[in-house]
Design a protein around this motif. Sequence first.
Motif, PDB file in Angstrom:
ATOM      1  N   THR A  90       5.182  -5.658  -5.192  1.00  0.00           N
ATOM      2  CA  THR A  90       5.736  -5.410  -3.924  1.00  0.00           C
ATOM      3  C   THR A  90       5.827  -6.621  -3.264  1.00  0.00           C
ATOM      4  O   THR A  90       6.851  -6.670  -2.527  1.00  0.00           O
ATOM      5  N   GLU A 133      -4.211  -5.722 -13.897  1.00  0.00           N
ATOM      6  CA  GLU A 133      -5.240  -5.484 -12.745  1.00  0.00           C
ATOM      7  C   GLU A 133      -5.249  -4.010 -12.712  1.00  0.00           C
ATOM      8  O   GLU A 133      -4.225  -3.124 -12.745  1.00  0.00           O
ATOM      9  N   GLU A 193      -0.293   3.312   4.365  1.00  0.00           N
ATOM     10  CA  GLU A 193       0.010   4.829   4.809  1.00  0.00           C
ATOM     11  C   GLU A 193      -1.412   5.491   4.473  1.00  0.00           C
ATOM     12  O   GLU A 193      -1.706   6.592   4.976  1.00  0.00           O
TER      13      GLU A 193
HETATM   14  P1  NDP Z   1       1.107  -1.981  -2.145  1.00  0.00           P
HETATM   15  O1  NDP Z   1       1.639  -3.404  -2.877  1.00  0.00           O
HETATM   16  O2  NDP Z   1       1.368  -0.784  -2.810  1.00  0.00           O
HETATM   17  O3  NDP Z   1       1.037  -1.867  -0.654  1.00  0.00           O
HETATM   18  C1  NDP Z   1       0.660  -2.931   0.179  1.00  0.00           C
HETATM   19  C2  NDP Z   1       1.624  -2.552   1.555  1.00  0.00           C
HETATM   20  O4  NDP Z   1       2.773  -2.764   1.692  1.00  0.00           O
HETATM   21  C3  NDP Z   1       1.351  -1.150   2.148  1.00  0.00           C
HETATM   22  O5  NDP Z   1       1.236  -1.057   3.497  1.00  0.00           O
HETATM   23  C4  NDP Z   1       2.483  -0.621   1.489  1.00  0.00           C
HETATM   24  O6  NDP Z   1       2.997   0.490   2.098  1.00  0.00           O
HETATM   25  C5  NDP Z   1       3.467  -1.574   1.973  1.00  0.00           C
HETATM   26  N1  NDP Z   1       4.688  -1.679   1.015  1.00  0.00           N
HETATM   27  C6  NDP Z   1       5.159  -0.978  -0.156  1.00  0.00           C
HETATM   28  N2  NDP Z   1       6.383  -1.295  -0.762  1.00  0.00           N
HETATM   29  C7  NDP Z   1       6.958  -2.108   0.450  1.00  0.00           C
HETATM   30  C8  NDP Z   1       8.108  -2.735   0.387  1.00  0.00           C
HETATM   31  N3  NDP Z   1       9.083  -2.774  -0.688  1.00  0.00           N
HETATM   32  N4  NDP Z   1       8.327  -3.373   1.592  1.00  0.00           N
HETATM   33  C9  NDP Z   1       7.413  -3.774   2.602  1.00  0.00           C
HETATM   34  N5  NDP Z   1       6.199  -3.322   2.436  1.00  0.00           N
HETATM   35  C10 NDP Z   1       5.925  -2.272   1.357  1.00  0.00           C
HETATM   36  O7  NDP Z   1      -0.564  -2.652  -2.447  1.00  0.00           O
HETATM   37  P2  NDP Z   1      -1.642  -1.505  -2.350  1.00  0.00           P
HETATM   38  O8  NDP Z   1      -1.724  -0.900  -0.881  1.00  0.00           O
HETATM   39  O9  NDP Z   1      -1.641  -0.423  -3.436  1.00  0.00           O
HETATM   40  O10 NDP Z   1      -3.031  -2.567  -2.554  1.00  0.00           O
HETATM   41  C11 NDP Z   1      -3.572  -2.705  -3.747  1.00  0.00           C
HETATM   42  C12 NDP Z   1      -2.923  -4.135  -4.256  1.00  0.00           C
HETATM   43  O11 NDP Z   1      -3.325  -5.064  -3.246  1.00  0.00           O
HETATM   44  C13 NDP Z   1      -3.710  -4.606  -5.428  1.00  0.00           C
HETATM   45  O12 NDP Z   1      -2.987  -5.271  -6.112  1.00  0.00           O
HETATM   46  C14 NDP Z   1      -4.701  -5.777  -4.919  1.00  0.00           C
HETATM   47  O13 NDP Z   1      -4.966  -6.784  -5.460  1.00  0.00           O
HETATM   48  C15 NDP Z   1      -4.020  -6.250  -3.655  1.00  0.00           C
HETATM   49  N6  NDP Z   1      -4.918  -7.068  -2.410  1.00  0.00           N
HETATM   50  C16 NDP Z   1      -4.813  -8.244  -2.454  1.00  0.00           C
HETATM   51  C17 NDP Z   1      -5.686  -8.902  -1.500  1.00  0.00           C
HETATM   52  C18 NDP Z   1      -5.443 -10.570  -1.428  1.00  0.00           C
HETATM   53  O14 NDP Z   1      -6.155 -10.885  -0.387  1.00  0.00           O
HETATM   54  N7  NDP Z   1      -5.086 -11.135  -2.264  1.00  0.00           N
HETATM   55  C19 NDP Z   1      -6.615  -8.293  -0.685  1.00  0.00           C
HETATM   56  C20 NDP Z   1      -6.468  -6.695  -0.987  1.00  0.00           C
HETATM   57  C21 NDP Z   1      -5.566  -6.155  -1.976  1.00  0.00           C
HETATM   58  P3  NDP Z   1       2.446   2.017   1.901  1.00  0.00           P
HETATM   59  O15 NDP Z   1       0.985   1.798   1.103  1.00  0.00           O
HETATM   60  O16 NDP Z   1       2.044   2.588   3.164  1.00  0.00           O
HETATM   61  O17 NDP Z   1       3.475   2.763   0.943  1.00  0.00           O
END
Ligand code: NDP
Length: 487
Positions: free
Chosen positions: A230, A384, A177
């Motif tokens: 998540t 993290e 989002e």
């Molecule tokens: P989140 O887990 O908060 O969100 C990731 C995505 O999941 C967003 O699109 C979010 O929507 C969506 N989401 C949230 N809750 C749910 C649910 N219950 N069911 C399905 N989808 C859901 O991560 P962040 O966006 O805050 O990203 C940061 C994190 O991502 C860090 O922990 C980082 O380490 C990890 N990451 C890992 C990578 C890898 O390749 N290993 C690469 C990049 C990041 P919305 O945000 O719109 O609420």
Amino acid sequence: MTTPVYENFINGHFLKNQTGDTFAVKNPATDEVIYHVEIADEFIQNAAIESAKQGFAAWSAMTPIERSRILLKAVAILRERNDELAKVEVLDTGKPWQEAECVDVETGADVIEYFAGLAPAQVGQQQMVGNDFYYTRKEPLGICAGIGAWNYPLQIACWKSGPALAAGNAVIFKPSEETPLGAIKLAEIFIEAGVPAGVFNVVQGAAEVGQWLTANPNIEKVSFTGEVGTGKKVMASAAGSLKDVTMELGGKSPLLVFDDADVSQAVSAAMLGNFYTQGEICTNCTRIYVHKNVYQQFIDELKTRTEQNIIAGDPMDPEVNLGALISKKHQELVLGYIDKGIQEGATLLTGGKALSPASAPNGYFVEPTVFVDCNDDMTIVKEEIFGPVMSVLVFDDEDDVIQRANDTHLGLAAGVFTKDIQRAHRVIHQLQAGICWINSYGNSPAEMPVGGYKQSGIGRENGIETLDHYTQTKSIYVGMSNIESPF
Ligand code: NDP
């Protein structure tokens, strides 16, 4: 001034939702709303599934070479529009232009190009079994969901759609989002390149829309990038219909600097692996273990270079190399970790405060921060942070530092700096992490599989094996003689 409102991108075009619900997107460097986006309501969700079914039927009926040709056109458009797309990423994420201009679009395009090239080379097997034989076909899964994080929005959309589409699947993608525009731009480019409508749909919204995707029985696979917590929810929900999952999750990765290392190079790696994209990179080496013999030299150079070479400010300024964090909330979270580090007894070598640069006074900046005198039990060393916060620790013994480096439930990445070739490999082979670097840090080319050990993930992105994760094997037994029936 009115800001644009983006609708969901379904079946090759923008589609208005019925509820009229929207959310606002802010530029993290200015704290200003730059546009609004319509939330995918039930009408949009149903339309996304129906159109993906049709898109899948058309796309999977094409030959891999035909699909490859179309995807390569999309790659060419991505590269032509590099600057326009990089600007979208800078305004959405707050990251510096000097990064987005040469990394975000390029590494996304590379992955689509890589899988477009591989798709026609995917073959099944054939084997004689007596006079009979069997053969296998690699068939696409169907409709796959991609759910993305906010740090590399366009790149994540490319990394998920590249192998999925190359293998003949349709994708419904939900960006974060915080950063919804990159995926829309990619959807437009796919259509322009000739990808049939419905093959790549973009649905917008927060967790509820993600939950709908993970629970929907029409979807065969979920590829998720985000936090560990998540990821667990996504996997539990996907289990309801036994979907395949790929999980790219968080990390707390160690970098080991031995006393024979090129210390300046190790400092470069530590700074890249903590301050690039203002620290919002999953593979960051946020635990730096430095051998006691080079510790003082390491932290002296680190302090000098951090204080002299980092320029925070308007991310569109090409000189700026430290951008704004994604949101006010995230800035507060990172500052909270810094407070905790101080409370638990770590020493601030440099940084530690919010920043308000003259060219971007309202942005969510945090100073590049280095803690020394850290121990393995501190919260900043265990959790993290996803911001520009580095913890430096001292070690003496190789076996001991390996054990300390592995003492975490995460296992995304790890690095070693040493000039001793045998030690480099010996140590790296013992580190429990999926992505490892020797005398390097952070590079992730399309050819190299990436993914986490332990709770940092499941499955891999990029590399040849990822194509297999987007296909299923059909075995076909061919009888060449009469059936010997007991009946
Ligand atoms: P989140 O887990 O908060 O969100 C990731 C995505 O999941 C967003 O699109 C979010 O929507 C969506 N989401 C949230 N809750 C749910 C649910 N219950 N069911 C399905 N989808 C859901 O991560 P962040 O966006 O805050 O990203 C940061 C994190 O991502 C860090 O922990 C980082 O380490 C990890 N990451 C890992 C990578 C890898 O390749 N290993 C690469 C990049 C990041 P919305 O945000 O719109 O609420």
